[in-house]
Design a protein around this motif. Structure first.
Motif, mmCIF file in Angstrom:
data_model
loop_
_atom_site.group_PDB
_atom_site.id
_atom_site.type_symbol
_atom_site.label_atom_id
_atom_site.label_comp_id
_atom_site.label_asym_id
_atom_site.label_seq_id
_atom_site.Cartn_x
_atom_site.Cartn_y
_atom_site.Cartn_z
ATOM 1 N N SER A 1 4.601 -18.150 -29.633
ATOM 2 C CA SER A 1 5.939 -18.719 -29.825
ATOM 3 C C SER A 1 5.926 -20.027 -30.605
ATOM 4 O O SER A 1 6.994 -20.513 -31.014
ATOM 5 C CB SER A 1 6.613 -18.933 -28.462
ATOM 6 N N SER A 2 4.746 -20.596 -30.830
ATOM 7 C CA SER A 2 4.692 -21.843 -31.606
ATOM 8 C C SER A 2 5.032 -21.609 -33.074
ATOM 9 O O SER A 2 5.372 -22.554 -33.789
ATOM 10 C CB SER A 2 3.300 -22.474 -31.491
ATOM 11 N N ASP A 3 4.958 -20.356 -33.535
ATOM 12 C CA ASP A 3 5.309 -20.035 -34.917
ATOM 13 C C ASP A 3 6.106 -18.730 -34.938
ATOM 14 O O ASP A 3 5.542 -17.653 -35.168
ATOM 15 C CB ASP A 3 4.056 -19.902 -35.779
ATOM 16 N N PRO A 4 7.404 -18.821 -34.709
ATOM 17 C CA PRO A 4 8.223 -17.606 -34.638
ATOM 18 C C PRO A 4 8.194 -16.765 -35.908
ATOM 19 O O PRO A 4 8.476 -15.557 -35.852
ATOM 20 C CB PRO A 4 9.631 -18.161 -34.392
ATOM 21 N N SER A 5 7.836 -17.349 -37.030
ATOM 22 C CA SER A 5 7.817 -16.582 -38.273
ATOM 23 C C SER A 5 6.759 -15.483 -38.269
ATOM 24 O O SER A 5 6.813 -14.544 -39.068
ATOM 25 C CB SER A 5 7.592 -17.504 -39.462
ATOM 26 N N LEU A 6 5.792 -15.591 -37.366
ATOM 27 C CA LEU A 6 4.737 -14.584 -37.292
ATOM 28 C C LEU A 6 5.153 -13.347 -36.494
ATOM 29 O O LEU A 6 4.446 -12.334 -36.525
ATOM 30 C CB LEU A 6 3.479 -15.185 -36.658
ATOM 31 N N GLY A 7 6.238 -13.440 -35.768
ATOM 32 C CA GLY A 7 6.683 -12.324 -34.935
ATOM 33 C C GLY A 7 8.109 -11.916 -35.234
ATOM 34 O O GLY A 7 8.732 -12.397 -36.192
ATOM 35 N N ALA A 8 8.618 -11.017 -34.430
ATOM 36 C CA ALA A 8 10.014 -10.563 -34.542
ATOM 37 C C ALA A 8 10.504 -10.266 -33.137
ATOM 38 O O ALA A 8 9.996 -9.361 -32.460
ATOM 39 C CB ALA A 8 10.115 -9.321 -35.426
ATOM 40 N N SER A 9 11.451 -11.047 -32.671
ATOM 41 C CA SER A 9 11.928 -10.928 -31.294
ATOM 42 C C SER A 9 12.715 -9.641 -31.074
ATOM 43 O O SER A 9 13.609 -9.295 -31.862
ATOM 44 C CB SER A 9 12.815 -12.121 -30.940
ATOM 45 N N ALA A 10 12.390 -8.938 -29.981
ATOM 46 C CA ALA A 10 13.188 -7.778 -29.583
ATOM 47 C C ALA A 10 14.357 -8.181 -28.686
ATOM 48 O O ALA A 10 15.347 -7.455 -28.601
ATOM 49 C CB ALA A 10 12.302 -6.770 -28.845
ATOM 50 N N ILE A 11 14.244 -9.333 -28.048
ATOM 51 C CA ILE A 11 15.294 -9.750 -27.121
ATOM 52 C C ILE A 11 16.534 -10.252 -27.859
ATOM 53 O O ILE A 11 17.668 -9.981 -27.458
ATOM 54 C CB ILE A 11 14.767 -10.835 -26.156
ATOM 55 N N GLU A 12 16.349 -10.989 -28.954
ATOM 56 C CA GLU A 12 17.513 -11.569 -29.637
ATOM 57 C C GLU A 12 18.479 -10.500 -30.155
ATOM 58 O O GLU A 12 19.698 -10.599 -29.909
ATOM 59 C CB GLU A 12 17.050 -12.490 -30.761
ATOM 60 N N ILE B 1 5.457 -16.101 -25.515
ATOM 61 C CA ILE B 1 5.177 -14.934 -26.357
ATOM 62 C C ILE B 1 6.497 -14.407 -26.915
ATOM 63 O O ILE B 1 7.449 -14.166 -26.168
ATOM 64 C CB ILE B 1 4.485 -13.808 -25.569
ATOM 65 N N ILE B 2 6.550 -14.247 -28.226
ATOM 66 C CA ILE B 2 7.734 -13.634 -28.824
ATOM 67 C C ILE B 2 7.805 -12.187 -28.341
ATOM 68 O O ILE B 2 6.831 -11.436 -28.473
ATOM 69 C CB ILE B 2 7.659 -13.700 -30.360
ATOM 70 N N PRO B 3 8.913 -11.790 -27.725
ATOM 71 C CA PRO B 3 8.959 -10.475 -27.068
ATOM 72 C C PRO B 3 8.965 -9.317 -28.060
ATOM 73 O O PRO B 3 9.696 -9.329 -29.054
ATOM 74 C CB PRO B 3 10.262 -10.525 -26.279
ATOM 75 N N GLU B 4 8.121 -8.313 -27.755
ATOM 76 C CA GLU B 4 8.029 -7.163 -28.652
ATOM 77 C C GLU B 4 8.829 -5.962 -28.148
ATOM 78 O O GLU B 4 8.935 -4.955 -28.847
ATOM 79 C CB GLU B 4 6.581 -6.749 -28.850
ATOM 80 N N ARG B 5 9.415 -6.070 -26.963
ATOM 81 C CA ARG B 5 10.192 -4.937 -26.455
ATOM 82 C C ARG B 5 11.301 -5.451 -25.554
ATOM 83 O O ARG B 5 11.111 -6.373 -24.769
ATOM 84 C CB ARG B 5 9.305 -3.972 -25.674
ATOM 85 N N CYS B 6 12.469 -4.832 -25.659
ATOM 86 C CA CYS B 6 13.577 -5.136 -24.761
ATOM 87 C C CYS B 6 14.399 -3.863 -24.567
ATOM 88 O O CYS B 6 14.728 -3.174 -25.541
ATOM 89 C CB CYS B 6 14.467 -6.247 -25.316
ATOM 90 N N GLU B 7 14.706 -3.565 -23.338
ATOM 91 C CA GLU B 7 15.445 -2.335 -23.002
ATOM 92 C C GLU B 7 16.783 -2.685 -22.355
ATOM 93 O O GLU B 7 16.848 -3.540 -21.468
ATOM 94 C CB GLU B 7 14.631 -1.479 -22.039
ATOM 95 N N ILE B 8 17.837 -2.032 -22.819
ATOM 96 C CA ILE B 8 19.172 -2.189 -22.232
ATOM 97 C C ILE B 8 19.637 -0.821 -21.769
ATOM 98 O O ILE B 8 19.552 0.170 -22.503
ATOM 99 C CB ILE B 8 20.182 -2.726 -23.258
#
Length: 365
Positions: free
Chosen positions: A188-199, A234-241
């Motif tokens: 999470s220190s560098d959000p550009s490296l990931g892609a949030s599933a929660i947002e 950790i930038i989240p990689e999965r989110c379920e609704i």
């Protein structure tokens, strides 16, 4: 056995939807066969659940279907004053899981079978008992298909969900979905490296909530569960609704799904979403002038008719070309609650209704 005796037996079977209903099914099938009913069981793909279709009277068209479900909702985390699977009598009320939703109606049907047999019926009475109504009406399509494949078409179906014996003519559909967002995990220190599933999942929740709040046509939306992420850093990689909506009409259904499709089309790079259907329950719209309504009135169904806020299996019968309405003992306000109950007076009204069903079926078509 009378209605209360049978209800006591039915409540004792823990038929919470996540469990098998076969113990109840086998008991009810034995009871029906001992009363000379013709009984068919149809199992699901796992073999752990089954529907019952029992017919009393001639093998002829123009009969009546009395339909109910055998499953009940869980008692987990509910504070009961007594064992929910032991029928308890207090102050003119019978308490137990499923007492009102809807084993009370089923018990009234079963208790009436000897009377129906003694009347020498000229039109058939079909008792149709499904499984997994509480998790999306999963069993009733199989039951209806079996009914129409192996016998003459009935004239009408009465679904005995609790209406305090009022005649229910309409309800909205119910459609449930699971939307799973997939992103890319990173520190999470560098959000550009990931892609949030929660947002983006949160954006869908907000869009659905706005849609539901902004309509005045009776369409409702509910977010039942949201789950995602693994740690705060950790930038989240999965989110379920898990979500559902109850539309007022077809246009409202299309509008809800357009919200989901629009959001899916605009996802950021590295994010995807999969949306799958969990439940699809059609609406019920019975014309007040339909002959089925006149029959329900003759049997003791009460007026004025009502529009129900909850879904039932009635829409499936109507979709199959069988006129359908809802009429059963007890109040939906007592369903799904701790210390669920049905009044003895309501069971007595259901017993009178069932005797009139027998009288109607014994009369000349």
């Amino acid at each position: 056995m009378d209605t209360v005796d049978i209800l006591r037996r039915l409540v004792a079977f823990d038929t919470t939807s996540r469990r098998s209903n076969l113990d109840l099914v086998h008991w009810a099938a034995d009871y029906l066969e001992s009363a000379d009913a013709r009984v068919r069981l149809t199992r699901d793909d796992t073999g752990s659940k089954a529907t019952i279709l029992a017919t009393i009277g001639p093998d002829a068209p123009g009969g009546i279907v009395l339909s109910g479900h055998t499953d009940v909702v869980p008692v987990d985390d509910q504070d009961w004053a007594s064992d929910p699977f032991v029928l308890a009598s207090r102050d003119g009320r019978l308490h137990g899981r499923g007492a009102v939703d809807m084993k009370g109606f089923v018990a009234a049907c079963l208790a009436a079978v000897p009377y129906w047999q003694a009347r020498g019926l000229r039109r058939p009475i079909h008792l149709a008992l499904s499984y997994d109504e509480e998790v999306g009406c999963l069993g009733v399509p199989l039951l209806i298909a079996d009914m129409l494949a192996h016998g003459p078409r009935p004239a009408l179906a009465i679904i005995g969900e609790p209406t305090q014996m009022r005649i229910g003519l309409s309800h909205r559909g119910f459609y449930g979905y699971r939307s799973v967002f997939h992103g890319r995990a990173a520190h999470s220190s560098d959000p550009s490296l990931g892609a949030s599933a929660i947002e983006p999942a949160a954006a869908l929740v907000a869009a659905l909530a706005t849609f539901g709040a902004g309509r005045g046509d009776g369409t409702t939306v509910n977010i039942g569960r949201i789950e995602g992420g693994s740690a705060i850093n950790i930038i989240p990689e999965r989110c379920e609704i898990v979500w559902e909506f109850r539309p007022s009409d077809g246009a409202a259904s299309r509008a809800v799904l357009a919200v989901v499709e629009g959001l899916a089309a605009g996802l950021a790079a590295g994010v995807s979403v999969e949306t799958v259907s969990l439940a699809s329950v059609p609406p019920l719209n019975c014309d007040p002038d339909d002959p089925a309504v006149a029959v329900a009135r003759e049997l003791g169904g009460l007026l004025p008719p009502i529009a129900m806020p909850f879904g039932t299996e009635a829409g499936f019968f109507q979709q199959a070309g069988i006129p359908a309405l809802v009429c059963g003992p007890g109040s939906i306000a007592q369903a799904h609650q701790p210390n669920e109950w049905i009044a003895l007076a309501e069971l007595a009204a259901a017993a009178r209704f069932m005797r009139r069903v027998g009288d109607w079926a014994a009369a000349a078509p």
